[in-house]
Design a protein around this motif. Structure first.
Motif, PDB file in Angstrom:
ATOM      1  N   ILE A  34     -13.641 -75.430 -21.960  1.00 41.64           N
ATOM      2  CA  ILE A  34     -12.291 -76.299 -22.784  1.00 41.64           C
ATOM      3  C   ILE A  34     -11.194 -76.066 -21.990  1.00 41.64           C
ATOM      4  O   ILE A  34     -10.244 -76.970 -22.232  1.00 41.64           O
ATOM      5  CB  ILE A  34     -12.357 -76.023 -24.301  1.00 41.64           C
ATOM      6  CG1 ILE A  34     -12.115 -74.658 -24.361  1.00 41.64           C
ATOM      7  CG2 ILE A  34     -13.636 -76.450 -24.978  1.00 41.64           C
ATOM      8  CD1 ILE A  34     -11.643 -74.416 -25.725  1.00 41.64           C
ATOM      9  N   GLN A  37      -9.806 -79.209 -20.339  1.00 38.52           N
ATOM     10  CA  GLN A  37      -9.208 -80.186 -21.099  1.00 38.52           C
ATOM     11  C   GLN A  37      -7.814 -79.853 -21.672  1.00 38.52           C
ATOM     12  O   GLN A  37      -6.710 -80.426 -21.631  1.00 38.52           O
ATOM     13  CB  GLN A  37      -9.943 -80.175 -22.392  1.00 38.52           C
ATOM     14  CG  GLN A  37     -11.570 -80.767 -22.137  1.00 38.52           C
ATOM     15  CD  GLN A  37     -12.359 -80.575 -23.700  1.00 38.52           C
ATOM     16  OE1 GLN A  37     -11.991 -79.581 -24.516  1.00 38.52           O
ATOM     17  NE2 GLN A  37     -13.521 -81.174 -23.620  1.00 38.52           N
ATOM     18  N   GLY A  65     -10.197 -73.464 -29.494  1.00 40.51           N
ATOM     19  CA  GLY A  65     -11.270 -74.400 -29.084  1.00 40.51           C
ATOM     20  C   GLY A  65     -12.524 -73.449 -29.060  1.00 40.51           C
ATOM     21  O   GLY A  65     -13.479 -74.115 -29.500  1.00 40.51           O
ATOM     22  N   GLN A  69     -15.853 -74.041 -31.242  1.00 39.79           N
ATOM     23  CA  GLN A  69     -17.422 -74.006 -30.341  1.00 39.79           C
ATOM     24  C   GLN A  69     -18.148 -73.382 -31.007  1.00 39.79           C
ATOM     25  O   GLN A  69     -19.463 -73.587 -31.191  1.00 39.79           O
ATOM     26  CB  GLN A  69     -17.186 -73.962 -28.831  1.00 39.79           C
ATOM     27  CG  GLN A  69     -16.535 -75.054 -28.175  1.00 39.79           C
ATOM     28  CD  GLN A  69     -16.623 -74.621 -26.719  1.00 39.79           C
ATOM     29  OE1 GLN A  69     -16.449 -73.588 -26.266  1.00 39.79           O
ATOM     30  NE2 GLN A  69     -16.952 -75.706 -25.851  1.00 39.79           N
TER      31      GLN A  69
END
Length: 179
Positions: A34, A37, A65, A69
């Motif tokens: 991530i 991102q 994040g 997950q």
């Protein structure tokens, strides 16, 4: 269902994302990295390298994040989920830059436990930088050492993935997991 959480970690440019993509191609459930991102979102806001300008904020966003997950793994029907990096990577990178972090970073590493961790060593032959990867190969070597130290500190026995083709590296991991 008791989902097995498998981390594939390593410094920048070691082939993690290519390996994750190969596992996806083979039909395995994988949760992708991530950080790109987060970097791209910050760049849209006019911040070129959030990790360099505000490492704690960047790391907070990554930790959030990666925790999401970890929990998301419970929603998948697959009994094995592969992660491109784990929560422990956040601490390793903060240690790499010599920055401090709040206790909830440590709490996340203690409370979110992965079943197996594979590590990819820095491999100069395949290393490239790009818009989101600013580290030099020498820094990738240092990050690797911090990853080893951090995961070991939380009692993980890391499994080294040898240099080879992406297909053979995926085969190695699957054999190690007896899949």
């Amino acid at each position: 269902m008791n989902t097995k959480r498998i981390v594939i970690t390593g410094g920048p440019g070691t082939g993690k994302s290519s390996l994750i993509n190969e596992l996806i191609r083979r039909g395995y459930t994988c949760l992708e990295e991530i950080s790109r991102q987060v970097i791209l979102e910050a760049q849209k806001e006019g911040v070129d390298q959030l990790f360099l300008s505000n490492p704690l904020l960047f790391s907070e966003l990554l930790l959030k994040g990666r925790k999401q997950q970890f929990e998301e793994a419970n929603t998948h029907s697959s009994d094995t989920i592969f992660f491109d990096r784990g929560v422990h990577d956040v601490i390793a990178y903060m240690d790499f830059i010599g920055d401090t972090y709040p206790k909830h970073f440590v709490d996340a590493c203690e409370n979110l436990v992965y079943d197996t961790v594979f590590i990819l060593k820095p491999w100069e032959t395949i290393y490239t930088s790009d818009n989101e990867r600013y580290e030099s190969f020498e820094q990738a070597l240092q990050i690797h050492d911090h990853l080893l130290n951090t995961y070991s500190q939380y009692n993980y026995k890391l499994i080294d993935v040898p240099f080879d083709t992406i297909e053979n590296r995926a085969d190695y991991i699957l054999r190690a997991l007896q899949m």
